[in-house]
Design a protein around this motif. Structure first.
Motif, PDB file in Angstrom:
ATOM      1  N   LYS A 149       0.855  -1.182   0.000  1.00  0.00           N
ATOM      2  CA  LYS A 149       0.000   0.000   0.000  1.00  0.00           C
ATOM      3  C   LYS A 149       0.893   1.236   0.000  1.00  0.00           C
ATOM      4  O   LYS A 149       1.817   1.338   0.797  1.00  0.00           O
ATOM      5  N   ILE A 150       0.612   2.171  -0.902  1.00  0.00           N
ATOM      6  CA  ILE A 150       1.421   3.385  -1.040  1.00  0.00           C
ATOM      7  C   ILE A 150       0.592   4.597  -0.621  1.00  0.00           C
ATOM      8  O   ILE A 150      -0.510   4.810  -1.125  1.00  0.00           O
ATOM      9  N   LYS A 151       1.154   5.389   0.290  1.00  0.00           N
ATOM     10  CA  LYS A 151       0.465   6.601   0.759  1.00  0.00           C
ATOM     11  C   LYS A 151       1.145   7.877   0.277  1.00  0.00           C
ATOM     12  O   LYS A 151       0.530   8.947   0.266  1.00  0.00           O
ATOM     13  N   ASP A 152       2.416   7.769  -0.106  1.00  0.00           N
ATOM     14  CA  ASP A 152       3.214   8.934  -0.502  1.00  0.00           C
ATOM     15  C   ASP A 152       3.150   9.107  -2.022  1.00  0.00           C
ATOM     16  O   ASP A 152       3.523   8.207  -2.775  1.00  0.00           O
ATOM     17  N   THR A 153       2.708  10.279  -2.475  1.00  0.00           N
ATOM     18  CA  THR A 153       2.556  10.558  -3.910  1.00  0.00           C
ATOM     19  C   THR A 153       3.887  10.462  -4.652  1.00  0.00           C
ATOM     20  O   THR A 153       3.949   9.953  -5.779  1.00  0.00           O
ATOM     21  N   LYS A 154       4.963  10.937  -4.032  1.00  0.00           N
ATOM     22  CA  LYS A 154       6.286  10.890  -4.681  1.00  0.00           C
ATOM     23  C   LYS A 154       6.734   9.446  -4.900  1.00  0.00           C
ATOM     24  O   LYS A 154       7.338   9.126  -5.925  1.00  0.00           O
ATOM     25  N   ILE A 155       6.454   8.593  -3.940  1.00  0.00           N
ATOM     26  CA  ILE A 155       6.824   7.181  -4.072  1.00  0.00           C
ATOM     27  C   ILE A 155       5.969   6.494  -5.136  1.00  0.00           C
ATOM     28  O   ILE A 155       6.461   5.703  -5.941  1.00  0.00           O
ATOM     29  N   LEU A 156       4.680   6.834  -5.158  1.00  0.00           N
ATOM     30  CA  LEU A 156       3.760   6.204  -6.114  1.00  0.00           C
ATOM     31  C   LEU A 156       4.183   6.445  -7.561  1.00  0.00           C
ATOM     32  O   LEU A 156       4.023   5.564  -8.415  1.00  0.00           O
ATOM     33  N   LYS A 157       4.761   7.624  -7.834  1.00  0.00           N
ATOM     34  CA  LYS A 157       5.172   7.957  -9.205  1.00  0.00           C
ATOM     35  C   LYS A 157       6.137   6.935  -9.788  1.00  0.00           C
ATOM     36  O   LYS A 157       6.159   6.698 -10.990  1.00  0.00           O
ATOM     37  N   HIS A 158       6.935   6.309  -8.922  1.00  0.00           N
ATOM     38  CA  HIS A 158       7.920   5.323  -9.388  1.00  0.00           C
ATOM     39  C   HIS A 158       7.254   4.025  -9.856  1.00  0.00           C
ATOM     40  O   HIS A 158       7.888   3.200 -10.523  1.00  0.00           O
TER      41      HIS A 158
END
Length: 301
Positions: A149-158
């Motif tokens: 589960k991803i909560k951080d937008t910067k991490i999700l971009k990857h």
């Protein structure tokens, strides 16, 4: 004369449970694995090392398989399934392998294509998403490896690329449904199991003979062309009670030993269906049974 079963992935920690169960039923268990140090080799009646399931190894792989005397082979590795459907396997070998239709296998093992197929065929799956929070899974992966589960937008971009499937996060209870399909692709029976504890794979669970989950598994089977034992992963959303399909593995589940011990013997029934042309349709299930796994060492010199 013993019934001779060939099983792969005998390096898996669950393999001794399966080996010992079927030996107790009179089967001769022949195991294969890519590692010569596979734990299963200490329990199997016969054991053979095979190369990794890659296209460049197909000749060596087939050379090992073709020299083994077996009645029925149940592949247990996703890469192995792809290897078998992607290559021209001699009919005398292929006729003894329990494997689903090539298109269904490829579809199920590609999470992006699988998601699109389900959406187009009115099977409820989590919606695609490009914003947080989101749930990320590798496009090609076994079980829940790499799922997060991803909560951080910067991490999700990857993860917004062709190598991943990014969907909404569904909060709810996870179930694995063990299903048996006949040689015509028709649903025979299924047993849902609640995954009460997981760590990439299920480590504990309990039988839940829920009619809605059973019907859901039947509806999913009707959309594909499966043969033999498969497992269906779903989540029942807590707030809506809706059932979302997460994935289908066109092979036996490592945790299916729980369903087997509860009275739904997938391998024995598959053997009788294919070898003896006998199809069992009614099963008495002990829905009180639960399972907890633990590690146990095997010591040798």
């Amino acid at each position: 004369m013993s019934n001779k079963l060939l099983l792969s992935a005998m390096g898996g920690l669950v393999s001794p449970d399966f080996i010992q169960h079927y030996q107790s039923k009179g089967y001769k268990i022949i195991g294969i694995d890519a590692s010569k140090e596979s734990v299963g080799r200490f329990f199997c009646d016969e054991f053979y090392q095979v190369p990794l399931a890659k296209n460049e190894n197909i000749e060596e792989y087939l050379n090992v398989i073709s020299n083994i005397d077996f009645d029925l082979f149940l592949p247990w590795v996703d890469e192995e399934l792809l290897l078998l459907v992607n290559n021209n396997i001699p009919q005398d070998i292929m006729s003894k392998i329990v494997i689903s239709d090539m298109d269904s296998v490829k579809l199920c093992l590609d999470k992006v294509k699988f998601h699109k197929f389900c959406t187009n065929n009115n099977i409820l799956v989590p919606k695609l998403k490009t914003t947080t929070p989101a749930f990320v899974r590798r496009r090609m992966s076994r079980g829940s490896k790499g799922a997060t589960k991803i909560k951080d937008t910067k991490i999700l971009k990857h993860y917004l690329d062709e190598k991943h499937l990014v969907t909404e996060y569904i909060d709810g209870v996870e179930y694995t449904i063990d299903v048996l399909v006949n040689t015509n692709g028709d649903f025979i029976f299924s047993v849902p199991r609640e995954r009460t504890s997981t760590n990439a794979v299920s480590v504990s669970g309990k039988i839940v003979m829920d009619d809605i989950l059973i019907q859901f598994s039947k509806d999913v089977v009707d959309k594909f062309n499966f043969i033999g034992p498969i497992n269906i992963q779903v989540i029942r959303e807590s707030k809506s009670d809706k059932i979302y399909l997460i994935e289908v593995n066109p092979r036996l589940a490592g945790t299916s030993i729980l369903s087997i011990k509860a009275g739904f013997d997938l391998i024995d029934t598959t053997y009788n269906m294919i070898i003896n042309k006998q199809i069992k349709k009614n099963f008495k299930i002990n829905d009180k049974i639960k399972m907890n796994r633990y590690l146990k060492g095997y010591f040798y010199e």
